[in-house]
Design an enzyme around this catalytic site. Structure first.
Site, mmCIF file in Angstrom:
data_model
loop_
_atom_site.group_PDB
_atom_site.id
_atom_site.type_symbol
_atom_site.label_atom_id
_atom_site.label_comp_id
_atom_site.label_asym_id
_atom_site.label_seq_id
_atom_site.Cartn_x
_atom_site.Cartn_y
_atom_site.Cartn_z
ATOM 1 N N ASN A 1 -46.113 12.660 21.556
ATOM 2 C CA ASN A 1 -47.330 13.406 21.233
ATOM 3 C C ASN A 1 -47.384 13.604 19.714
ATOM 4 O OD1 ASN A 1 -48.899 16.513 21.431
ATOM 5 N ND2 ASN A 1 -49.791 14.666 22.240
ATOM 6 N N LEU A 2 -47.342 12.475 19.041
ATOM 7 C CA LEU A 2 -47.079 12.498 17.602
ATOM 8 C C LEU A 2 -48.261 13.035 16.802
ATOM 9 C CD1 LEU A 2 -45.275 9.044 17.220
ATOM 10 C CD2 LEU A 2 -44.293 11.298 17.747
ATOM 11 N N GLY B 1 -46.917 15.865 11.368
ATOM 12 C CA GLY B 1 -45.546 16.323 11.088
ATOM 13 C C GLY B 1 -44.530 15.245 11.425
ATOM 14 N N HIS B 2 -44.725 14.592 12.583
ATOM 15 C CA HIS B 2 -43.828 13.494 12.963
ATOM 16 C C HIS B 2 -44.024 12.292 12.029
ATOM 17 C CE1 HIS B 2 -44.544 15.439 17.068
ATOM 18 N NE2 HIS B 2 -43.228 15.457 16.999
ATOM 19 N N LYS C 1 -39.532 22.377 10.241
ATOM 20 C CA LYS C 1 -40.243 23.243 11.197
ATOM 21 C C LYS C 1 -39.250 23.850 12.183
ATOM 22 C CE LYS C 1 -43.382 24.194 14.597
ATOM 23 N NZ LYS C 1 -43.051 23.515 15.823
ATOM 24 N N GLN D 1 -32.661 24.247 14.506
ATOM 25 C CA GLN D 1 -32.238 22.947 15.044
ATOM 26 C C GLN D 1 -31.623 22.072 13.950
ATOM 27 O OE1 GLN D 1 -34.771 20.460 17.735
ATOM 28 N NE2 GLN D 1 -35.221 19.299 15.888
ATOM 29 N N SER E 1 -46.732 19.874 18.910
ATOM 30 C CA SER E 1 -47.319 19.296 20.126
ATOM 31 C C SER E 1 -47.808 20.407 21.047
ATOM 32 C CB SER E 1 -46.276 18.453 20.853
ATOM 33 O OG SER E 1 -45.776 17.475 19.966
ATOM 34 N N ARG E 2 -47.157 21.561 21.002
ATOM 35 C CA ARG E 2 -47.521 22.663 21.907
ATOM 36 C C ARG E 2 -48.811 23.365 21.477
ATOM 37 N NH1 ARG E 2 -41.584 23.178 22.606
ATOM 38 N NH2 ARG E 2 -41.197 22.779 24.819
HETATM 39 P P1 AMP Z 1 -40.429 17.204 18.548
HETATM 40 O O1 AMP Z 1 -41.202 16.005 18.955
HETATM 41 O O2 AMP Z 1 -41.194 18.478 18.637
HETATM 42 O O3 AMP Z 1 -39.072 17.267 19.222
HETATM 43 O O4 AMP Z 1 -40.115 17.024 17.003
HETATM 44 C C1 AMP Z 1 -39.523 15.863 16.515
HETATM 45 C C2 AMP Z 1 -39.232 16.052 15.057
HETATM 46 O O5 AMP Z 1 -40.432 16.316 14.348
HETATM 47 C C3 AMP Z 1 -38.293 17.237 14.780
HETATM 48 O O6 AMP Z 1 -37.383 16.869 13.748
HETATM 49 C C4 AMP Z 1 -39.242 18.305 14.324
HETATM 50 O O7 AMP Z 1 -38.651 19.272 13.479
HETATM 51 C C5 AMP Z 1 -40.271 17.484 13.573
HETATM 52 N N1 AMP Z 1 -41.539 18.215 13.466
HETATM 53 C C6 AMP Z 1 -42.310 18.678 14.481
HETATM 54 N N2 AMP Z 1 -43.379 19.342 13.997
HETATM 55 C C7 AMP Z 1 -43.274 19.310 12.640
HETATM 56 C C8 AMP Z 1 -44.068 19.831 11.565
HETATM 57 N N3 AMP Z 1 -45.191 20.526 11.769
HETATM 58 N N4 AMP Z 1 -43.649 19.608 10.313
HETATM 59 C C9 AMP Z 1 -42.500 18.911 10.063
HETATM 60 N N5 AMP Z 1 -41.721 18.389 11.033
HETATM 61 C C10 AMP Z 1 -42.103 18.583 12.305
#
Ligand code: AMP
Length: 286
Positions: A32-33, A36-37, A151, A155, A188-189
């Site tokens: 769900n990119l 940020g991703h 973010k 983690q 994504s949420r």
């Molecule tokens: P997720 O798909 O939520 O597990 O996130 C995958 C990666 O994207 C993780 O390293 C997150 O910290 C990063 N990420 C998610 N949202 C953001 C954002 N708004 N800004 C920067 N990195 C993000």
């Protein structure tokens, strides 16, 4: 761009890159990119020749009453975005690839202490699920560098500790938070939010920003956290935690700490939002 559904397919392609002397950057995601991703992928492209992205909604990090079943899955869109960006290899495993004998009896990796507070206190399975899947992905990909978003500040600290402790040969790089124009951290949420909730959601960032400004102007004050929590709750959030911490240890800030981070998580309706803001005090700050 190649999409791999098995470990063997991914690794044989990565071997070819490595034989050609190419370096590898790795970006683990749950899909769900959003921007940020995509910024992590772009960062990877500045640091290595090839960028590998994994897309896997990891069941091990979800609690029994959390949103595993409803987590947004948008693979075709995700692949189109990655292709447009020039990512080279995408790993899209299934649960039976990642946990062939079931997740319950899979070997677990856990980082003590750093994972106990904050998100770890309210989501006991969360960080153990993440460190287990990320350690496995690190071993599969064997990247020179791995990129994570700031973010998810806690983690990132936990992943760095795991990599140090287990001598995992990848360099961990953090990338700044990408926000919507109104300050809401992309997530994504965010798609779970109703229009009314979406209008309120930036108040989380605004509250952290106000608290940061006050600390920079007047120094630390033990009432600031409670005031920020009360502000958020009166705006319709249910705050899980909001704490000023030492940005390395993630322990509550002491008056001698200069490198700080405000960490926060709050429910808005059924959606859990997290955010953080770093700040550094000069030696003259009290
Ligand atoms: P997720 O798909 O939520 O597990 O996130 C995958 C990666 O994207 C993780 O390293 C997150 O910290 C990063 N990420 C998610 N949202 C953001 C954002 N708004 N800004 C920067 N990195 C993000």
């Amino acid at each position: 761009m190649k999409v791999h559904h098995t470990i063997e397919s991914l690794q044989s392609n990565l071997q070819q890159h490595k034989h050609q002397g190419q370096t590898i950057a790795f970006v683990p995601t749950m899909g769900n990119l959003h921007q940020g991703h995509l910024d992590l992928v772009k960062k990877g492209q500045t640091l290595a020749d090839k960028v590998v992205v994994s897309i896997y909604v990891n069941p091990l990090q979800f609690g029994a009453n959390e949103d595993l079943a409803t987590y947004p899955r948008t693979l075709d869109d995700d692949l189109a975005k990655l292709e447009a960006l020039g990512a080279s290899d995408i790993f899209v495993p299934t649960d039976s690839i990642m946990y062939p004998e079931g997740k319950e009896i899979h070997t677990k990796v856990s980082v003590p202490k750093l994972g106990d507070r904050h998100c770890g206190a309210s989501r006991p399975q969360f960080f153990g699920g993440i460190t287990t899947v990320v350690a496995k992905l690190f071993n599969i990909v064997q990247a020179d560098v791995s990129i994570f978003g700031e973010k998810d500040f806690q983690q990132l600290a936990i992943i760095r500790k795991m990599v140090d402790d287990l001598c995992i040969p990848t360099k961990v790089v953090g990338n700044p938070i990408v926000r919507e124009a109104d300050g809401l951290a992309m997530s994504s949420r965010n798609s779970y939010l109703s229009p009314e909730e979406r209008a309120i959601a930036p108040v989380l960032y605004q509250t952290l920003a106000r608290m940061k400004e006050k600390i920079l102007a007047d120094g630390m004050d033990s009432t600031l956290e409670q005031k920020a929590i009360a502000d958020l709750n009166s705006n319709g959030f249910t705050v899980d935690y909001l704490t000023l911490c030492n940005s390395k240890t993630l322990e509550p800030a002491s008056k001698h700490d200069k490198a700080l981070v405000i960490l926060a998580a709050a429910m808005l309706g059924k959606t859990r939002l997290i955010d953080n803001l770093e700040l550094s005090l000069s030696p003259t700050h009290q």
